[in-house]
Design an enzyme around this catalytic site. Structure first.
Site, PDB file in Angstrom:
ATOM      1  N   HIS A  72      42.335  37.859  49.203  1.00 43.18           N
ATOM      2  CA  HIS A  72      41.589  36.760  49.812  1.00 43.18           C
ATOM      3  C   HIS A  72      42.492  36.013  50.782  1.00 43.18           C
ATOM      4  O   HIS A  72      43.628  35.667  50.452  1.00 43.18           O
ATOM      5  CB  HIS A  72      41.087  35.782  48.740  1.00 43.18           C
ATOM      6  CG  HIS A  72      39.953  36.319  47.932  1.00 43.18           C
ATOM      7  ND1 HIS A  72      39.202  35.527  47.093  1.00 43.18           N
ATOM      8  CD2 HIS A  72      39.429  37.564  47.825  1.00 43.18           C
ATOM      9  CE1 HIS A  72      38.274  36.253  46.513  1.00 43.18           C
ATOM     10  NE2 HIS A  72      38.402  37.500  46.934  1.00 43.18           N
ATOM     11  N   TYR A 201      35.550  25.989  44.980  1.00 37.99           N
ATOM     12  CA  TYR A 201      35.782  24.884  44.058  1.00 37.99           C
ATOM     13  C   TYR A 201      34.856  23.747  44.460  1.00 37.99           C
ATOM     14  O   TYR A 201      34.939  23.243  45.583  1.00 37.99           O
ATOM     15  CB  TYR A 201      37.228  24.398  44.140  1.00 37.99           C
ATOM     16  CG  TYR A 201      38.252  25.346  43.562  1.00 37.99           C
ATOM     17  CD1 TYR A 201      38.784  25.131  42.301  1.00 37.99           C
ATOM     18  CD2 TYR A 201      38.704  26.453  44.280  1.00 37.99           C
ATOM     19  CE1 TYR A 201      39.737  25.990  41.761  1.00 37.99           C
ATOM     20  CE2 TYR A 201      39.654  27.317  43.754  1.00 37.99           C
ATOM     21  CZ  TYR A 201      40.159  27.074  42.496  1.00 37.99           C
ATOM     22  OH  TYR A 201      41.104  27.934  41.975  1.00 37.99           O
ATOM     23  N   PRO A 292      43.405  25.335  34.315  1.00 36.86           N
ATOM     24  CA  PRO A 292      43.187  26.526  35.136  1.00 36.86           C
ATOM     25  C   PRO A 292      42.739  26.244  36.562  1.00 36.86           C
ATOM     26  O   PRO A 292      42.587  27.183  37.340  1.00 36.86           O
ATOM     27  CB  PRO A 292      42.098  27.283  34.364  1.00 36.86           C
ATOM     28  CG  PRO A 292      41.369  26.223  33.605  1.00 36.86           C
ATOM     29  CD  PRO A 292      42.399  25.206  33.235  1.00 36.86           C
ATOM     30  N   LYS A 296      47.176  28.995  37.962  1.00 34.01           N
ATOM     31  CA  LYS A 296      48.624  29.173  37.927  1.00 34.01           C
ATOM     32  C   LYS A 296      49.192  29.725  36.624  1.00 34.01           C
ATOM     33  O   LYS A 296      50.368  30.083  36.572  1.00 34.01           O
ATOM     34  CB  LYS A 296      49.311  27.827  38.218  1.00 34.01           C
ATOM     35  CG  LYS A 296      49.067  27.311  39.626  1.00 34.01           C
ATOM     36  CD  LYS A 296      49.530  28.290  40.669  1.00 34.01           C
ATOM     37  CE  LYS A 296      49.270  27.802  42.072  1.00 34.01           C
ATOM     38  NZ  LYS A 296      49.586  28.835  43.070  1.00 34.01           N
ATOM     39  N   TYR A 385      48.762  26.948  46.658  1.00 37.64           N
ATOM     40  CA  TYR A 385      47.786  27.872  46.075  1.00 37.64           C
ATOM     41  C   TYR A 385      48.278  29.312  46.122  1.00 37.64           C
ATOM     42  O   TYR A 385      48.115  30.068  45.154  1.00 37.64           O
ATOM     43  CB  TYR A 385      46.439  27.743  46.796  1.00 37.64           C
ATOM     44  CG  TYR A 385      45.285  28.259  45.983  1.00 37.64           C
ATOM     45  CD1 TYR A 385      44.710  27.487  44.984  1.00 37.64           C
ATOM     46  CD2 TYR A 385      44.768  29.532  46.214  1.00 37.64           C
ATOM     47  CE1 TYR A 385      43.648  27.967  44.237  1.00 37.64           C
ATOM     48  CE2 TYR A 385      43.715  30.023  45.465  1.00 37.64           C
ATOM     49  CZ  TYR A 385      43.161  29.227  44.461  1.00 37.64           C
ATOM     50  OH  TYR A 385      42.120  29.716  43.719  1.00 37.64           O
TER      51      TYR A 385
END
Length: 391
Positions: A72, A201, A292, A296, A385
């Site tokens: 991604h 998200y 979560p 990570k 990220y």
């Protein structure tokens, strides 16, 4: 029994450490209280940082990952139906994330250790760790009804939050830091093609939601909920209704399909210091847990065992103990950076009830607006990220 490194726990941390050591000619034995089938079927995290993918390639266990993983180049953050795409690769010099289930990583590692003749004992019980402050630690355990002793040079505690290794560190030298969040995640695995090629998200007045995936045919989705909720309070119809409400936009709708797995998990942050004592070294969930939201947990575990494998290799090949002596300090630098990022992502995307809830929501709106208007803010999210290589 005798080995150089005794590894307690056959999850991704323990099995990867065993594989990395094997490639360097270092012998290990892995002990696991669950069955192999149970370990390989646990549905867990599935977002791999660039650095994690690189380590799996170095460990020569990335053949299926290369074929089935989904790279991604971006991730989406949504507030009240307004969606912002963070171009991860564009902001981080080409770095990506790859979606590939943790259970698939464990399968790849277990298959490789089996092919290479690795000694992995499943369904053991009564594990205890002794002598970690001596030159010859001993791990005792029961297997097939017989009590055994495993003598070793070093012990790697990769046995998770509920394992025995962390408690082998004396209370007098161990400090624990913890935060328990007032909500949990209801996670489902659904037999339906993902509705988006990238993760979403979403912050909604009803609570957080996340759209993820496991393959081109399987979607992984999450809803913020009360961690005390019985799973029976969440029939499939209610789950899909909430997911549609929290993730939907005027021009986008979520695909629905049969739910094949669902569970509720409480969210917490946890760190124990130090991550080593004598000849015991903690890695993964035995030393730290993150909510979560930042994806990570698995990545931190991989970073731990990669560092530990390098330190043990230096010890056995060159006689240097510097890497072992600095293991805890160096790991904790990354752990606390990730703790902060995971807390930040959680605080930005979840509903917080209570007397300050209106204030909190206005702060969240401000954070989202800042991401929309600032390349610096978007880059900070992107760098954390995909994983900070220099931490």
């Amino acid at each position: 029994m005798r080995t150089q490194v005794a590894i307690v726990g056959a999850g991704p941390a323990g099995m990867l450490l065993s594989q990395l050591l094997h490639l360097q000619g270092i012998d290990s034995v892995v002990l696991e209280r669950r069955s192999r089938e149970y370990v390989q079927q646990r549905v867990r995290a599935g977002v791999l940082e660039q650095g994690t993918v690189d380590v799996l390639r170095d460990a020569d266990v990335a053949e299926r990952l290369e074929k089935q993983g989904h790279p991604h180049h971006g991730v989406n953050v949504q507030f009240d139906g307004e969606r912002l795409r963070i171009p991860l690769s564009e902001l981080t010099g080409g770095r990506t994330i790859t979606v590939y289930g943790q259970q698939e990583v464990v399968k790849d590692l277990a298959d490789r250790r089996e092919r290479d003749g690795g000694r992995v004992y499943y369904e053991v019980s009564d594990v205890s760790v002794d002598g970690i402050d001596t030159e010859q630690p001993v791990v005792r355990f029961t297997s097939d009804g017989s009590t055994r002793e495993l003598r070793c040079d070093y012990v790697a505690g990769c046995d998770g939050f509920h394992g025995v290794c962390r408690n082998a560190v004396p209370d007098s030298v161990r400090t624990t830091y913890e935060r328990v969040y007032p909500f949990g995640w209801l996670g489902i695995l659904a037999e339906v093609a993902p509705s988006s090629e990238e993760l979403i998200y979403s912050n909604h007045p009803n609570g957080f939601a996340l759209h993820s995936l496991r393959s081109s045919e399987l979607s992984r989705l999450y809803l913020q909920c009360d961690p005390r909720d019985p799973i029976e309070q969440w029939p499939d119809e209610r789950i899909w209704e909430e997911l549609q409400t929290r993730l939907g936009t005027p021009d986008w709708k979520l695909r629905e399909g049969p739910v094949i797995d669902k569970n509720i998990t409480a969210l917490r942050s946890f760190v124990t210091e130090p991550m080593s004592y004598g000849r015991l070294f903690l890695a993964g969930d035995s030393a730290h847990i993150v909510p979560p939201t930042g994806a990570k947990g698995l990545n931190l575990a991989v970073a731990d065992v990669d560092r530990l494998a390098r330190a043990l290799t230096d010890r056995y090949h060159n006689g240097s103990t510097t890497g072992l002596e600095t293991y805890s300090q160096e790991c904790l630098r990354r752990v606390w950076r990730v703790q902060h990022f995971s807390w930040w992502m959680t605080s930005m995307t979840h509903r917080f009830d209570g007397p300050d809830s209106a204030y909190d929501r206005r702060l969240q709106r401000s954070q989202f607006d800042y991401l929309c208007s600032s390349d610096a803010a978007a880059t900070t999210l992107a760098e954390n990220y995909v994983g900070l290589a220099a931490v």
